[in-house]
Design an enzyme around this catalytic site. Structure first.
Site, PDB file in Angstrom:
ATOM      1  N   HIS A   1       1.013  -1.044  -0.066  1.00  0.00           N
ATOM      2  CA  HIS A   1      -0.040  -0.090  -0.015  1.00  0.00           C
ATOM      3  C   HIS A   1       0.978   1.216  -0.069  1.00  0.00           C
ATOM      4  O   HIS A   1       2.093   1.274   0.650  1.00  0.00           O
ATOM      5  CB  HIS A   1      -0.612  -0.058   1.293  1.00  0.00           C
ATOM      6  CG  HIS A   1      -1.936   0.975   1.495  1.00  0.00           C
ATOM      7  ND1 HIS A   1      -1.663   2.056   1.877  1.00  0.00           N
ATOM      8  CD2 HIS A   1      -3.323   0.943   1.224  1.00  0.00           C
ATOM      9  CE1 HIS A   1      -2.880   2.889   1.785  1.00  0.00           C
ATOM     10  NE2 HIS A   1      -3.884   1.958   1.382  1.00  0.00           N
TER      11      HIS A   1
ATOM     12  N   ASP B   1       2.777  -4.545   8.084  1.00  0.00           N
ATOM     13  CA  ASP B   1       1.490  -3.645   7.755  1.00  0.00           C
ATOM     14  C   ASP B   1       0.474  -4.640   8.144  1.00  0.00           C
ATOM     15  O   ASP B   1      -0.070  -5.520   7.142  1.00  0.00           O
ATOM     16  CB  ASP B   1       1.718  -2.990   6.568  1.00  0.00           C
ATOM     17  CG  ASP B   1       0.283  -2.592   6.007  1.00  0.00           C
ATOM     18  OD1 ASP B   1      -0.560  -2.457   6.665  1.00  0.00           O
ATOM     19  OD2 ASP B   1       0.340  -1.860   5.147  1.00  0.00           O
TER      20      ASP B   1
ATOM     21  N   GLN C   1      -4.898  -5.081   7.192  1.00  0.00           N
ATOM     22  CA  GLN C   1      -5.714  -5.983   6.683  1.00  0.00           C
ATOM     23  C   GLN C   1      -5.785  -7.543   7.096  1.00  0.00           C
ATOM     24  O   GLN C   1      -6.596  -8.305   6.848  1.00  0.00           O
ATOM     25  CB  GLN C   1      -5.747  -6.333   5.043  1.00  0.00           C
ATOM     26  CG  GLN C   1      -5.797  -4.763   4.247  1.00  0.00           C
ATOM     27  CD  GLN C   1      -7.226  -4.391   3.921  1.00  0.00           C
ATOM     28  OE1 GLN C   1      -8.303  -5.161   4.430  1.00  0.00           O
ATOM     29  NE2 GLN C   1      -7.295  -3.304   3.540  1.00  0.00           N
TER      30      GLN C   1
ATOM     31  N   LYS D   1     -10.881  -0.055  10.155  1.00  0.00           N
ATOM     32  CA  LYS D   1     -10.964  -1.508   9.447  1.00  0.00           C
ATOM     33  C   LYS D   1     -11.423  -2.782  10.235  1.00  0.00           C
ATOM     34  O   LYS D   1     -11.580  -3.869   9.627  1.00  0.00           O
ATOM     35  CB  LYS D   1      -9.703  -1.954   8.912  1.00  0.00           C
ATOM     36  CG  LYS D   1      -9.231  -0.622   7.646  1.00  0.00           C
ATOM     37  CD  LYS D   1      -8.197  -0.819   6.803  1.00  0.00           C
ATOM     38  CE  LYS D   1      -7.594  -0.066   6.119  1.00  0.00           C
ATOM     39  NZ  LYS D   1      -8.204   0.411   4.787  1.00  0.00           N
TER      40      LYS D   1
ATOM     41  N   CYS E   1      -4.609   2.543  -3.575  1.00  0.00           N
ATOM     42  CA  CYS E   1      -3.407   2.836  -2.999  1.00  0.00           C
ATOM     43  C   CYS E   1      -2.440   1.910  -3.401  1.00  0.00           C
ATOM     44  O   CYS E   1      -1.488   1.775  -2.405  1.00  0.00           O
ATOM     45  CB  CYS E   1      -3.676   3.140  -1.564  1.00  0.00           C
ATOM     46  SG  CYS E   1      -4.745   4.665  -1.055  1.00  0.00           S
TER      47      CYS E   1
END
Ligand code: PMP
Length: 420
Positions: free
Chosen positions: A125, A202, A205, A228, A368
């Site tokens: 991202h 990261d 998600q 999220k 992104c």
């Protein structure tokens, strides 16, 4: 469908009974961008403002004590959620982007020099690319990228040549927000540590969708966002190993992050305050705890299993649509999202038809991940992403909508080989 959660918990989310364009009931399949909130999270927000709100760590009065206690309890819930050793390792930030920038500015500026290497992947991202590009500009460090296999997984065979004692940091996404790929993060961490590199994950998600244990992973830093995972926007967290955070200089300067300020100098506060300059996102953090409680009460294993049912069904049926190109691997390596492109019609137009004619909310664009799209030879894709409240009926509607678009724009396409 015994794992299906959506039947029992859909009623917890007031917004899901909205009707959208042309009176269609809403099928919200844009969860990778941001999720919706259950009533318990919404009630927590208004409840704190109605009864407990004041600034934290500042006033010696009842409301300040109450909000400080709620804020620190929220920190404990993040610690427990990630299985971090200590609350001092859990920093509240504005979200994933802010967490990654904190590491790039604080750890990066203090530790990287010209010629040092940062290893990323081509599926990152923008928020796990740009901060490192900026750091490379400041420090002279060199960026390298793990390439993809043909089916959109990380090419692990490249790791041995990409990793060396020059590698100081590996920063990787654990689930790609575009390809859906679940990356072998633990294996990468082991290999990175073997050459002395630190690893930042990261987890924007993954933390919302599957159990994550930072001690088991042995990651050095991990970032995620509240919005999220059924929490508010404007809050997220940075996990960092205590010894690393202790040694890092503060990034933002201001109130709360100091022990003492003189006219020409300051001494920083202890962790975690050292990295929380200014008034923090008080109510968002407290409401993120309500979201964490909600998700953990259901169980992250169950949430993951539910999404696997939906994505397997969606993937297998979309795979059969002539002319549709699905980005990324088959369902066995994929989390609950699927992006696709279609030669005959732009992603935005595709998303517009799904919304206007089927009530299906999806994302269209580069999500992104512009470099990844460029690598795949496209500028945009359409993405459907699932969460715990989505239903098989919504998958049906998505597939029905995609078929309708295909029939209208490309009655004859080509068949593609299915992936495992
Ligand atoms: N990384 C990934 C993989 C993401 O999907 C996102 C959000 N789309 C981010 C980072 C950035 O998160 P935020 O905008 O909440 O800072």
């Amino acid at each position: 469908h015994s794992q299906l959660l959506s039947t029992s918990l859909r009623g917890d989310f007031p917004i899901l009974s909205e009707t959208v364009h042309n009176g269609h009931p809403l099928a919200f399949l844009d969860n990778a961008a941001s999720t919706q909130r259950p009533a318990c999270v919404i009630d927590t927000i208004s409840g704190v403002y109605e009864r407990d709100y004041a600034n934290v760590h500042r006033g010696i009065h009842t409301l300040s004590e109450r909000s400080t206690e709620l804020y620190e309890r929220a920190r404990e819930s993040v610690r427990n959620f990630l299985n971090a050793k200590n609350v001092s390792e859990c920093i509240f930030t504005q979200g994933t982007t802010a967490s990654i920038n904190t590491v790039a500015r604080s750890w990066g500026d203090a530790n990287l020099a010209a010629g040092d290497e940062i290893l990323l992947t081509v599926m990152e991202h923008h928020s796990n690319l740009v901060p490192w590009q900026q750091l490379a500009e400041r420090s002279g460090a060199v960026l390298k990228h793990i390439p993809l296999t043909d089916d959109g997984r990380l090419d692990m065979s490249s790791l041995d040549t990409l990793l060396s004692e020059r590698t100081k940091l590996v920063a990787i996404v654990s689930v790609s927000n575009t390809l859906g790929t679940i990356n072998p993060v633990k294996e990468i961490i082991e290999k990175a540590h073997a050459v002395g590199a630190l690893v930042l994950v990261d987890a924007a998600q993954s933390v919302p969708h599957m159990p994550i244990d930072v001690q088991e992973l042995d990651c050095d830093f991990l970032a995620f966002s509240g919005h999220k995972m059924c929490g508010p926007s404007g809050v997220g967290a940075l996990y960092g190993k205590e010894a690393l955070l202790e040694a890092m200089p503060p990034f933002l300067g201001g109130g709360s992050m100091i022990n003492e300020v003189r006219l020409d100098s300051f001494t920083p506060a202890e962790l975690p305050a050292k990295f929380e300059a200014g008034t923090p996102p008080i109510v968002p953090a407290i409401a993120m705890k309500a979201a964490i409680d909600y998700l953990t009460h259901i169980g992250l294993e169950k949430i993951h299993a539910h999404e696997q049912v939906l994505i397997t069904e969606a993937y297998n049926r979309l795979q059969e649509v002539d002319g549709l190109t699905i980005l990324g691997p088959g369902p066995s390596h994929r989390a609950g999202l699927v992006s696709f492109s279609f030669e005959k019609i732009h992603a935005h137009e595709f998303a517009q038809i799904l919304n206007d004619s089927f009530g299906v909310a999806v994302r269209a664009g580069h999500h992104c991940t512009q470099p990844l799209h460029a690598l795949l030879g496209i500028t945009a894709s359409t993405r459907a992403s699932f969460y715990l409240y989505n239903t098989p009926e919504e998958v049906d509607r998505l597939v029905e909508g995609v078929h309708a678009v295909q029939k209208k724009f490309a009655p004859q396409g080509r068949k593609r080989k299915p992936r495992k």
